[in-house]
Design an enzyme around this catalytic site. Structure first.
Site, PDB file in Angstrom:
ATOM      1  N   CYS A 196       0.575  -1.308  -0.039  1.00 28.65           N
ATOM      2  CA  CYS A 196       0.470  -0.265  -0.059  1.00 28.65           C
ATOM      3  C   CYS A 196       0.309   1.618   0.007  1.00 28.65           C
ATOM      4  CB  CYS A 196      -0.894  -0.235   1.348  1.00 28.65           C
ATOM      5  SG  CYS A 196      -2.090   0.557   1.441  1.00 28.65           S
ATOM      6  N   HIS A 236      -4.457  -4.522   0.507  1.00 23.08           N
ATOM      7  CA  HIS A 236      -3.980  -5.519   1.307  1.00 23.08           C
ATOM      8  C   HIS A 236      -4.965  -6.737   1.140  1.00 23.08           C
ATOM      9  CE1 HIS A 236      -2.515  -1.977   3.495  1.00 23.08           C
ATOM     10  NE2 HIS A 236      -3.559  -1.137   3.326  1.00 23.08           N
ATOM     11  N   GLU A 246      -3.940  -8.899   3.166  1.00 23.70           N
ATOM     12  CA  GLU A 246      -3.821  -9.043   4.495  1.00 23.70           C
ATOM     13  C   GLU A 246      -4.676  -8.850   5.264  1.00 23.70           C
ATOM     14  OE1 GLU A 246      -2.270  -5.589   4.672  1.00 23.70           O
ATOM     15  OE2 GLU A 246      -1.585  -6.795   3.294  1.00 23.70           O
TER      16      GLU A 246
END
Length: 308
Positions: free
Chosen positions: A142, A235, A237
């Protein structure tokens, strides 16, 4: 094989309850193998949440992974206790002579600032320069991706008209790249950001290759031709409730924010979000550890200094 982390790191209990194989440090030192040495430069204010999310994905491998958590000395974290940083983190100055198989540089909630206005920018530049000689492969996430693209290639981020917020469909552009091995034609990834880098700017740099993109969210995975610097704008994750918590936080602060797209059933924030991205997140991180790191990095990491 497990991921090796300190016994009393908060992530240890969380991941153990999820039946993820985490190994206590004292047991791991008795195994006659060389674990992959992975460093995480955690720039997020919610450090415990971020470290747990990344560790969960890095554990999905038959390889033993030895984790070093790193924070910037030039920024005082307001959301993570000094005790946690002292117990589980180290600083760049203490590990700058160490070699790593891989390094992660996370995002940070500073994207509306110019890079040079970020109070730890000079230190981060030192770290990014150091990764060229002391890490076999570096993954930027990011804002970390935008910072890396700017530092290494001079690509400037652009401010969006409104926050890109939600879970978006993506397509693979370079199917034979090892990082994309096994990906479906369409896969989903969460995004939460106010900035972007243009596909045209990426394609203008011959050293870079865009591996995956979204028609709505733009460039997603970019890699250099040597696969030593990887930039991920989304993202993968994130947990089930991460976007929900960000949405509720902004609402509570009176910030004008739309409901995250493709996230809540029927766009209803009172309902439990559906996870549509974890499978490909696990696949991507497994591919990175196996194909981009384990099969390419030298056994003796000090050889990196001679190679690069």
């Amino acid at each position: 094989m497990p991921i090796k982390i300190p016994n009393d790191l908060p992530a240890f209990t969380t991941l153990s309850k999820e039946n993820i194989f985490v190994m206590q440090s004292d047991r791991a030192t008795g195994q006659d193998i060389r674990p992959l040495k992975i460093g995480i430069v955690n720039l997020m204010p919610t450090k415990i949440e971020t470290e747990t999310q990344l560790l969960r994905l890095l554990s999905n491998t038959p390889l033993q992974v030895d984790i070093t958590l790193i924070y910037t000395e030039t920024h005082l974290s307001k959301n993570t206790t000094h005790e946690h940083l002292q117990n589980f983190y180290t600083t760049f100055d203490k590990i700058k002579d160490t070699f790593f198989d891989g390094i992660f540089i996370t995002g940070a909630p500073v994207e509306k600032l110019e890079f040079e206005e970020v109070n730890y920018w000079n230190e981060l530049c030192q770290i990014m320069e150091w990764t060229k000689t002391h890490a076999f492969c570096t993954v930027h996430i990011c804002w970390g991706a935008f910072a890396g693209l700017y530092y290494h290639y001079g690509i400037q981020k652009r401010l969006l008209d409104k926050k890109l917020f939600g879970v978006f469909p993506h397509k693979v552009k370079v199917r034979n790249h090892p990082l994309m091995n096994g990906f479906d034609d369409i896969f989903y990834v969460p995004h939460s950001r106010y900035t972007e880098v243009s596909i045209e700017d990426i394609e203008a740099v011959r050293q870079l290759e865009m591996l995956a993109y979204s028609e709505e969210a733009g460039a997603y995975i970019i890699a250099d031709r040597a696969d030593r610097q990887i930039f991920i704008t989304g993202h993968a994750e994130y947990d089930r409730d991460t976007l929900k918590n960000e949405y509720l936080r902004d609402v509570d602060k009176g910030i004008e924010i739309e409901v995250p797209k493709n996230y809540f059933p029927n766009n209803d924030p009172s309902r439990t979000p559906l996870i549509s991205w974890h499978g490909h997140a696990s696949l991507m991180y497994s591919n990175w550890l196996n194909f981009c790191v384990y099969q390419e990095t030298p056994f003796d990491l000090s050889e990196l200094a001679k190679r690069f």
